[in-house]
Design an enzyme around this catalytic site. Structure first.
Site, PDB file in Angstrom:
ATOM      1  N   CYS A 126       0.945  -1.169   0.038  1.00  0.00           N
ATOM      2  CA  CYS A 126       0.012   0.002  -0.069  1.00  0.00           C
ATOM      3  C   CYS A 126       0.935   1.220   0.109  1.00  0.00           C
ATOM      4  CB  CYS A 126      -0.881   0.035   1.013  1.00  0.00           C
ATOM      5  SG  CYS A 126      -2.148   1.133   1.205  1.00  0.00           S
ATOM      6  N   CYS A 207      -1.194   8.105   7.264  1.00  0.00           N
ATOM      7  CA  CYS A 207      -2.570   7.869   6.528  1.00  0.00           C
ATOM      8  C   CYS A 207      -3.827   7.320   7.644  1.00  0.00           C
ATOM      9  CB  CYS A 207      -2.469   6.654   5.786  1.00  0.00           C
ATOM     10  SG  CYS A 207      -1.544   7.342   4.111  1.00  0.00           S
ATOM     11  N   CYS A 233       7.410   3.947   5.891  1.00  0.00           N
ATOM     12  CA  CYS A 233       6.621   3.681   4.698  1.00  0.00           C
ATOM     13  C   CYS A 233       7.492   3.511   3.606  1.00  0.00           C
ATOM     14  CB  CYS A 233       5.803   5.058   4.273  1.00  0.00           C
ATOM     15  SG  CYS A 233       6.987   6.269   3.878  1.00  0.00           S
TER      16      CYS A 233
END
Length: 241
Positions: A126, A207, A233
């Site tokens: 993701c 997020c 990330c």
């Protein structure tokens, strides 16, 4: 000269990152940003910002050096509405002149995350399609970039240099040496607005699905990917080509 040769020539023309790091090891954040600007020029320099809880401090220092330095903001499609509003507020209050909101490719989202649940089944994938790949695309025109990592954040950030080699470009970490107290001092001195979610207990904001509140005895990034081994990330743990 073909495109590949031109890129190689451009990269080889940059000074060695270790040489720059030695020279800027004890420099102030403003001095590091000014050195980055002098090294590659405004057209080849970008600052990457999440417009998160501590971002205003780095953006303030950058604006004092040159508010027209391009700022790249990764709009992942999963951000809090408060973060988007904070971005707009800081652009106005700091007089930032070139903020570029970069989104993931729709084709990639449709192919790899059609049900918007990839964050749960494979958070690394993701992050790759919503942050790493969009950033790589956004950084193509640039020879160097600036980010806001600090050593006090720990984990993979504990030993970051002030300047490092990031594959095709230089990477400047002007806040590598600063303390949490020094960041707080910038907020107070400049009367910077706080991220709206700080008062609700969010000390680090990414997020929505992968961000949670933290308690007073936790590290500021403990609320990111809570319950997983993941702490980054990916934009800072792999070379951005």
């Amino acid at each position: 000269m073909n495109a590949v040769a031109a890129q190689v020539s451009s990269v080889s023309a940059l000074p060695p990152s270790d040489e720059l790091d030695r020279g800027l090891r004890d420099a102030s954040p403003a001095e590091v940003i000014a050195a980055a600007l002098k090294t590659v020029g405004r057209d080849k320099l970008a600052l990457v910002s999440s417009f998160g809880t501590e971002s205003a401090a780095l953006l303030k220092v950058m604006a004092e050096v040159d508010p027209a330095i391009p700022v790249i903001f990764l709009d992942t499609g999963w951000l809090f509405e408060e973060t988007l509003a904070y971005r707009d507020a800081l652009i106005a209050s700091l007089g930032l002149k070139d903020v570029r909101s970069i989104k993931p490719a729709e084709e990639t989202l449709s192919r790899e995350d059609p049900d918007r649940d990839l964050w749960f089944s494979d958070p690394d994938a993701c992050c790759r399609i919503r942050k790493v790949e969009p950033l790589a695309r956004a950084l193509k025109p640039f020879s160097a970039w600036i980010n806001g990592r600090k050593r006090f954040q720990g984990n993979t950030r504990a030993d970051i240099p002030v300047v490092e080699d990031d594959g095709a470009r230089l990477k400047f970490n002007p806040f590598a040496n600063v303390s949490r107290a020094e960041i707080e001092a910038i907020f107070v001195r400049a009367k910077l607005p706080r991220h709206p979610l700080v008062v609700s207990g969010f000390l680090s904001v990414g997020c929505m699905p992968c961000t949670s509140r933290t308690t007073e005895d936790e590290d500021s990034r403990a609320g990111r990917w809570r319950g997983r081994a993941k702490t980054e990330c990916g934009i800072h743990t792999m070379k951005i080509s």
